[in-house]
Design an enzyme around this catalytic site. Structure first.
Site, PDB file in Angstrom:
ATOM      1  N   LYS A 249       0.832  -1.210   0.000  1.00  0.00           N
ATOM      2  CA  LYS A 249       0.000   0.000   0.000  1.00  0.00           C
ATOM      3  C   LYS A 249       0.866   1.260   0.000  1.00  0.00           C
ATOM      4  O   LYS A 249       0.585   2.218  -0.716  1.00  0.00           O
ATOM      5  CB  LYS A 249      -0.947  -0.020   1.201  1.00  0.00           C
ATOM      6  CG  LYS A 249      -2.004  -1.102   1.011  1.00  0.00           C
ATOM      7  CD  LYS A 249      -3.153  -0.991   1.939  1.00  0.00           C
ATOM      8  CE  LYS A 249      -3.977   0.250   1.714  1.00  0.00           C
ATOM      9  NZ  LYS A 249      -5.077   0.325   2.704  1.00  0.00           N
TER      10      LYS A 249
ATOM     11  N   LYS B 142      18.765  -5.192   1.553  1.00  0.00           N
ATOM     12  CA  LYS B 142      18.472  -6.628   1.569  1.00  0.00           C
ATOM     13  C   LYS B 142      18.447  -7.192   0.142  1.00  0.00           C
ATOM     14  O   LYS B 142      17.830  -6.597  -0.741  1.00  0.00           O
ATOM     15  CB  LYS B 142      17.107  -6.842   2.232  1.00  0.00           C
ATOM     16  CG  LYS B 142      16.662  -8.281   2.206  1.00  0.00           C
ATOM     17  CD  LYS B 142      15.170  -8.428   2.515  1.00  0.00           C
ATOM     18  CE  LYS B 142      14.745  -9.835   2.290  1.00  0.00           C
ATOM     19  NZ  LYS B 142      13.761 -10.230   1.402  1.00  0.00           N
TER      20      LYS B 142
ATOM     21  N   LYS C 277      14.709 -10.399  -5.044  1.00  0.00           N
ATOM     22  CA  LYS C 277      14.354 -10.363  -6.465  1.00  0.00           C
ATOM     23  C   LYS C 277      13.629  -9.058  -6.782  1.00  0.00           C
ATOM     24  O   LYS C 277      13.795  -8.487  -7.850  1.00  0.00           O
ATOM     25  CB  LYS C 277      13.401 -11.519  -6.795  1.00  0.00           C
ATOM     26  CG  LYS C 277      14.078 -12.855  -6.892  1.00  0.00           C
ATOM     27  CD  LYS C 277      13.072 -13.984  -6.691  1.00  0.00           C
ATOM     28  CE  LYS C 277      13.508 -14.918  -5.594  1.00  0.00           C
ATOM     29  NZ  LYS C 277      12.481 -15.779  -5.057  1.00  0.00           N
TER      30      LYS C 277
HETATM   31  P1  ADP Z   1      12.858 -12.465  -2.509  1.00  0.00           P
HETATM   32  O1  ADP Z   1      12.895 -11.412  -1.441  1.00  0.00           O
HETATM   33  O2  ADP Z   1      14.073 -12.411  -3.365  1.00  0.00           O
HETATM   34  O3  ADP Z   1      11.577 -12.423  -3.329  1.00  0.00           O
HETATM   35  P2  ADP Z   1      11.716 -14.744  -1.244  1.00  0.00           P
HETATM   36  O4  ADP Z   1      10.751 -13.822  -0.567  1.00  0.00           O
HETATM   37  O5  ADP Z   1      11.223 -15.630  -2.328  1.00  0.00           O
HETATM   38  O6  ADP Z   1      12.923 -13.853  -1.772  1.00  0.00           O
HETATM   39  O7  ADP Z   1      12.457 -15.601  -0.127  1.00  0.00           O
HETATM   40  C1  ADP Z   1      12.658 -17.009  -0.117  1.00  0.00           C
HETATM   41  C2  ADP Z   1      13.362 -17.383   1.177  1.00  0.00           C
HETATM   42  O8  ADP Z   1      14.665 -16.811   1.207  1.00  0.00           O
HETATM   43  C3  ADP Z   1      12.647 -16.872   2.433  1.00  0.00           C
HETATM   44  O9  ADP Z   1      12.738 -17.818   3.492  1.00  0.00           O
HETATM   45  C4  ADP Z   1      13.395 -15.627   2.773  1.00  0.00           C
HETATM   46  O10 ADP Z   1      13.328 -15.298   4.143  1.00  0.00           O
HETATM   47  C5  ADP Z   1      14.816 -15.979   2.352  1.00  0.00           C
HETATM   48  N1  ADP Z   1      15.513 -14.769   1.914  1.00  0.00           N
HETATM   49  C6  ADP Z   1      15.243 -14.017   0.826  1.00  0.00           C
HETATM   50  N2  ADP Z   1      16.092 -12.980   0.720  1.00  0.00           N
HETATM   51  C7  ADP Z   1      16.932 -13.069   1.787  1.00  0.00           C
HETATM   52  C8  ADP Z   1      18.036 -12.285   2.233  1.00  0.00           C
HETATM   53  N3  ADP Z   1      18.460 -11.215   1.564  1.00  0.00           N
HETATM   54  N4  ADP Z   1      18.658 -12.677   3.365  1.00  0.00           N
HETATM   55  C9  ADP Z   1      18.263 -13.777   4.050  1.00  0.00           C
HETATM   56  N5  ADP Z   1      17.224 -14.559   3.669  1.00  0.00           N
HETATM   57  C10 ADP Z   1      16.561 -14.228   2.554  1.00  0.00           C
END
Ligand code: ADP
Ligand code: TRP
Length: 323
Positions: free
Chosen positions: A113, A192, A195
């Site tokens: 949002k 962080k 994607k």
């Molecule tokens: P994104 O943020 O790239 O879309 P996802 O939400 O698909 O990634 O995350 C898939 C898994 O990887 C989750 O358990 C998420 O907590 C972990 N994860 C994603 N990005 C990170 C990061 N930068 N550091 C640590 N864990 C991550």
């Protein structure tokens, strides 16, 4: 009895270092010690992926990535969320217990949002409820995830408590399992790795692309000869996550002494990534063409998952008066 763990990952793009260090590596390590369930969260991915070919290819890619990284389908029940219709069914039952203000508190919803998304879908709003259904169907003890998922696990516990209070003790409250040292893996721009920010280092990208991503890490403008602070540099932070303590110490010293350019540090990081993932990358190339094999692995996983999902949903149907 072994503790049960469960986790899910969306097939929403190429697997990156953040996914691997924050989640995938743990999922694979844990199969030695726990009873493991891992699924490809393709129903959740429909909140962003609206192209059927992309859904298929990214699902295949994620399955192959896990298998290449060492997931053993004999040890882990590995399946596709959309194969188990009980996830969506339980989600509806929870929908009738969860309030709109409760869901409005979700960070992901607030972010959408705040970013000015004009017409967010019901799927996005309801995302945490489907996730609660995913988890509670299998009654796991632990849910290993990255830090960004903490709130979703808390919401899952709240939903389980609401159900238990209304219909009697049914669901066990799962604990999140979050590794602090890899809780937030930084991306090439220092925020962080995600994607959605376009700042990823994709572990299975072609070498040329991988090099481009690593060389594109943003650093400050300290001249080559000057001493540098390792802890403030994204290149060092990523190196540390893959290197041994001795290698890390050695690089830290070189930063502090001066004479090491960021370009050299990036080359060391690239070599580290390539050597760390060498076997996995070979296996990945090999498995990418074996669609039937991968489909079969997921189908076998779905069969095992389905029998547990049916049994929990039966119990829920009994408690809610459908049976
Ligand atoms: P994104 O943020 O790239 O879309 P996802 O939400 O698909 O990634 O995350 C898939 C898994 O990887 C989750 O358990 C998420 O907590 C972990 N994860 C994603 N990005 C990170 C990061 N930068 N550091 C640590 N864990 C991550
Ligand atoms: N929301 C998780 C993510 O974006 C994916 C997910 C869906 C999940 N269902 C789950 C994770 C159940 C753990 C348990 O990473």
């Amino acid at each position: 009895m072994k503790k049960r763990i469960l986790s899910g990952v969306q097939p929403s793009g190429h697997p990156h270092l953040g996914n691997y260090l924050g989640a995938m590596r743990r999922h694979i390590e844990m199969q030695e010690e726990y009873e493991c369930f891992l699924f490809i969260a393709d129903l959740h991915a429909l909140t962003t992926v609206k192209d059927p070919e992309l859904m298929r290819s990214q699902t295949h890619e994620l399955a192959v990535a896990y298998l290449a990284l060492g997931l053993d389908p004999k040890k882990t029940v590995f399946f596709k969320q959309s194969d188990i219709s009980e996830h969506a069914e339980l989600c509806w039952i929870f929908d009738c217990l969860v309030t709109v203000p409760f869901l409005e508190r979700a960070h992901a919803w607030k972010d959408a949002k705040n970013k000015g998304m004009k017409e967010p879908t019901m799927g996005l709003f309801n995302y945490p409820v489907l996730q609660a259904a995913d988890i509670l169907l299998y009654k796991p003890d632990l849910v290993p995830v990255g830090k960004d998922q903490k709130q979703h696990i808390e919401m899952t516990r709240d939903i389980a408590t609401t159900f238990n209070n209304l219909f009697g003790e049914t669901f066990k409250l799962p604990e999140p399992e979050i590794k602090e040292e890899v809780a937030v893996v930084p991306g090439t721009d220092g925020q962080k790795m995600s994607k959605s920010y376009g700042n990823t280092i994709d572990i299975f990208a072609q070498e040329k692309e991988l090099k481009k991503q690593v060389m594109g890490i943003i650093t400050d403008s300290t001249p080559v000869e000057d001493p540098k602070t390792p802890e403030e540099c994204t290149v060092f932070k990523l190196y540390k996550l893959l290197a041994t303590p001795e290698e890390t110490e050695e690089l830290a010293e070189r930063y502090k002494q001066g004479g090491l350019g960021y370009g050299d540090a990036k080359k060391l990081l690239l070599e580290k990534i390539l050597s760390h993932f060498e076997q996995a990358r070979e296996k990945y190339e090999n498995l990418m063409g074996k669609r039937n094999f991968v489909t079969q692995v997921l189908e076998e996983g779905s069969k095992k998952a389905k029998s547990i999902a049916i049994s929990t949903l039966d119990e829920v149907k009994g408690k809610t008066g459908y049976k």
